[in-house]
Design a protein around this motif. Structure first.
Motif, PDB file in Angstrom:
ATOM      1  N   TYR A  78       0.827  -1.213   0.000  1.00 26.59           N
ATOM      2  CA  TYR A  78       0.000   0.000   0.000  1.00 26.59           C
ATOM      3  C   TYR A  78       0.859   1.258   0.000  1.00 26.59           C
ATOM      4  CZ  TYR A  78      -3.718   3.220   1.458  1.00 26.59           C
ATOM      5  OH  TYR A  78      -4.610   4.261   1.530  1.00 26.59           O
ATOM      6  N   SER A 106      -0.079  -1.211  -4.614  1.00 29.94           N
ATOM      7  CA  SER A 106      -1.534  -1.376  -4.638  1.00 29.94           C
ATOM      8  C   SER A 106      -2.194  -0.353  -5.553  1.00 29.94           C
ATOM      9  CB  SER A 106      -2.096  -1.242  -3.218  1.00 29.94           C
ATOM     10  OG  SER A 106      -1.633  -2.291  -2.395  1.00 29.94           O
ATOM     11  N   SER A 107      -1.717   0.898  -5.507  1.00 26.57           N
ATOM     12  CA  SER A 107      -2.300   1.934  -6.363  1.00 26.57           C
ATOM     13  C   SER A 107      -2.011   1.657  -7.836  1.00 26.57           C
ATOM     14  CB  SER A 107      -1.752   3.308  -5.977  1.00 26.57           C
ATOM     15  OG  SER A 107      -2.083   3.627  -4.646  1.00 26.57           O
ATOM     16  N   SER A 135       2.295   6.533  -5.274  1.00 26.07           N
ATOM     17  CA  SER A 135       0.923   6.149  -4.957  1.00 26.07           C
ATOM     18  C   SER A 135      -0.047   7.279  -5.266  1.00 26.07           C
ATOM     19  CB  SER A 135       0.830   5.758  -3.477  1.00 26.07           C
ATOM     20  OG  SER A 135      -0.484   5.408  -3.130  1.00 26.07           O
ATOM     21  N   VAL A 182      -5.080  -7.427  -5.372  1.00 30.19           N
ATOM     22  CA  VAL A 182      -5.745  -6.139  -5.616  1.00 30.19           C
ATOM     23  C   VAL A 182      -6.759  -6.270  -6.742  1.00 30.19           C
ATOM     24  CG1 VAL A 182      -5.382  -3.770  -6.390  1.00 30.19           C
ATOM     25  CG2 VAL A 182      -3.832  -4.783  -4.713  1.00 30.19           C
ATOM     26  N   ILE A 223      -8.430  -2.345  -3.359  1.00 29.49           N
ATOM     27  CA  ILE A 223      -7.362  -1.841  -2.496  1.00 29.49           C
ATOM     28  C   ILE A 223      -7.715  -2.119  -1.041  1.00 29.49           C
ATOM     29  CG2 ILE A 223      -6.063   0.196  -1.781  1.00 29.49           C
ATOM     30  CD1 ILE A 223      -6.576   1.410  -4.500  1.00 29.49           C
ATOM     31  N   GLY A 236      -5.851  -1.790   2.310  1.00 33.69           N
ATOM     32  CA  GLY A 236      -4.620  -1.217   2.830  1.00 33.69           C
ATOM     33  C   GLY A 236      -4.204  -1.781   4.171  1.00 33.69           C
ATOM     34  N   GLY A 286     -11.898  -2.727   3.141  1.00 32.04           N
ATOM     35  CA  GLY A 286     -10.754  -1.831   3.104  1.00 32.04           C
ATOM     36  C   GLY A 286     -10.843  -0.715   4.133  1.00 32.04           C
ATOM     37  N   THR A 333      -7.797  -0.232   7.033  1.00 37.53           N
ATOM     38  CA  THR A 333      -7.100   1.050   7.119  1.00 37.53           C
ATOM     39  C   THR A 333      -7.254   1.669   8.500  1.00 37.53           C
ATOM     40  OG1 THR A 333      -7.489   1.407   4.758  1.00 37.53           O
ATOM     41  CG2 THR A 333      -6.842   3.308   6.053  1.00 37.53           C
TER      42      THR A 333
END
Length: 334
Positions: free
Chosen positions: A96, A101-102, A157, A252, A257, A259, A310, A314
């Protein structure tokens, strides 16, 4: 705590979590007793209930593929995070934070928007590009400092997140909703087809990291020490980045996503098992899978409507990252 107790927690905790998750769901669907009765009828031939078809559809077609996909996604992200931390010798990196991930999300979103590109292939290529950019930007001379790598990962990212926003803005309205829900980290669309499409890729990446785990211990000594024992660190880093990126990008592409799993779980496992990657790598996969399944159970049972997983990861990983950053005492000269 005795070492054998810690190992029992890491390697024994996932199995009851996975089994008990079969009985977790909205209270107005089926009861745990009905799910257990259907399983008994299938396994030992016990008499089936009147609503056996409904119970089978919920347990076999909805819950089991979701549990399996969630476990593999959590394991892939955790193992990928542990590999990235070992490769870059930086406790603050994960898929992340490093932009992986992005990048994978952008590649998968492009494939979803245009409709003719392979989702997993596109996610893998852009994830590799994101990791390469983060490493190149974070390199100062011949070294990559922890702060420079984290800052470059945040920059990369942010760039891919902006590109993802452009894709959402230009996407067809009927596909936009799918992309938006997917980027939040969602597992409510888990089905056997998605499991069959993504789990083999995550398995290949996980197997690659597993067979290279002893070399991670060599890289942890430093580049000069690696050269001294006849190991080319740059070549080994590329070998390890490929399976790590494959596993994380497939995760992913399958679930969106999610995180902080790749940051939190490797540190939790390292606290219990120590820094040896030969034991820590399989521990990260199993414990990461169980961790995400447990969070998913919580998100399913908390409210009548389902919140994206997600959000929970996070909220859990954010404070953990802040504590880790403060304990590391990193400054501008690090």
């Amino acid at each position: 705590m005795f070492p054998w107790i810690k190992r029992a927690v890491v390697f024994g905790f996932p199995w009851p979590v996975v089994v008990l998750s079969v009985f977790v769901g909205p209270q107005d669907s089926i009861s745990p007793k009905e799910a257990l009765g259907w399983m008994a009828s299938v396994m030992v031939g016990a008499p089936a209930a009147e609503n056996a078809d409904l119970v089978r559809a919920i347990v076999w077609d909805i819950r089991l593929p979701r549990i399996l996909l969630t476990f593999c996604v959590g394991g892939a992200l955790a193992a990928s995070g542990a590999t990235l931390q070992a490769v870059f010798r930086n406790p603050l990196v994960c898929p992340y934070i490093l932009g992986l991930s992005s990048g994978a999300a952008f590649g998968a979103a492009v494939a979803l928007a245009v409709g003719f590109l392979p989702v997993y292939g596109s996610a893998f290529l852009f994830a590799m590009a994101a990791v390469g950019c983060s490493y190149a930007l974070g390199r100062v001379g011949k070294a990559v400092t922890p702060v420079s790598l984290v800052l470059s990962g945040i920059i990369v990212s942010g760039i891919f997140t902006a590109l993802l926003t452009i894709v959402q803005f230009l996407a067809d309205p009927f596909r936009l909703q799918t992309i938006v829900h997917w980027t939040m980290g969602n597992l409510h669309n888990a089905e056997w087809k998605r499991v069959l499409d993504s789990v083999p890729l995550m398995g290949c990446g996980g197997a690659g990291m597993f067979f290279l785990r002893w070399r991670m211990n060599v890289l942890a000594l430093g580049d000069q020490e690696a050269y001294a024992v006849g190991v080319d660190p740059e070549r080994e880093k590329i070998k390890m980045l490929i399976p790590a990126t494959l596993a994380a990008s497939a995760a992913v592409a399958a679930a969106g996503i999610i995180g902080m799993v790749g940051l939190v779980v490797p540190h939790m496992v390292r606290m219990m098992l120590g820094p040896d990657n030969r034991v820590g790598m399989p521990g990260c996969f199993l414990f990461g899978g169980a961790f995400l399944v447990l969070v998913d159970d919580f998100s399913r049972a908390l409210t009548a409507f389902e919140l994206p997983i997600g959000i929970f990861t996070t909220l859990i990983g954010g404070p953990f990252f802040i504590v880790l950053l403060r304990r590391s005492r990193l400054g501008w000269a690090a």
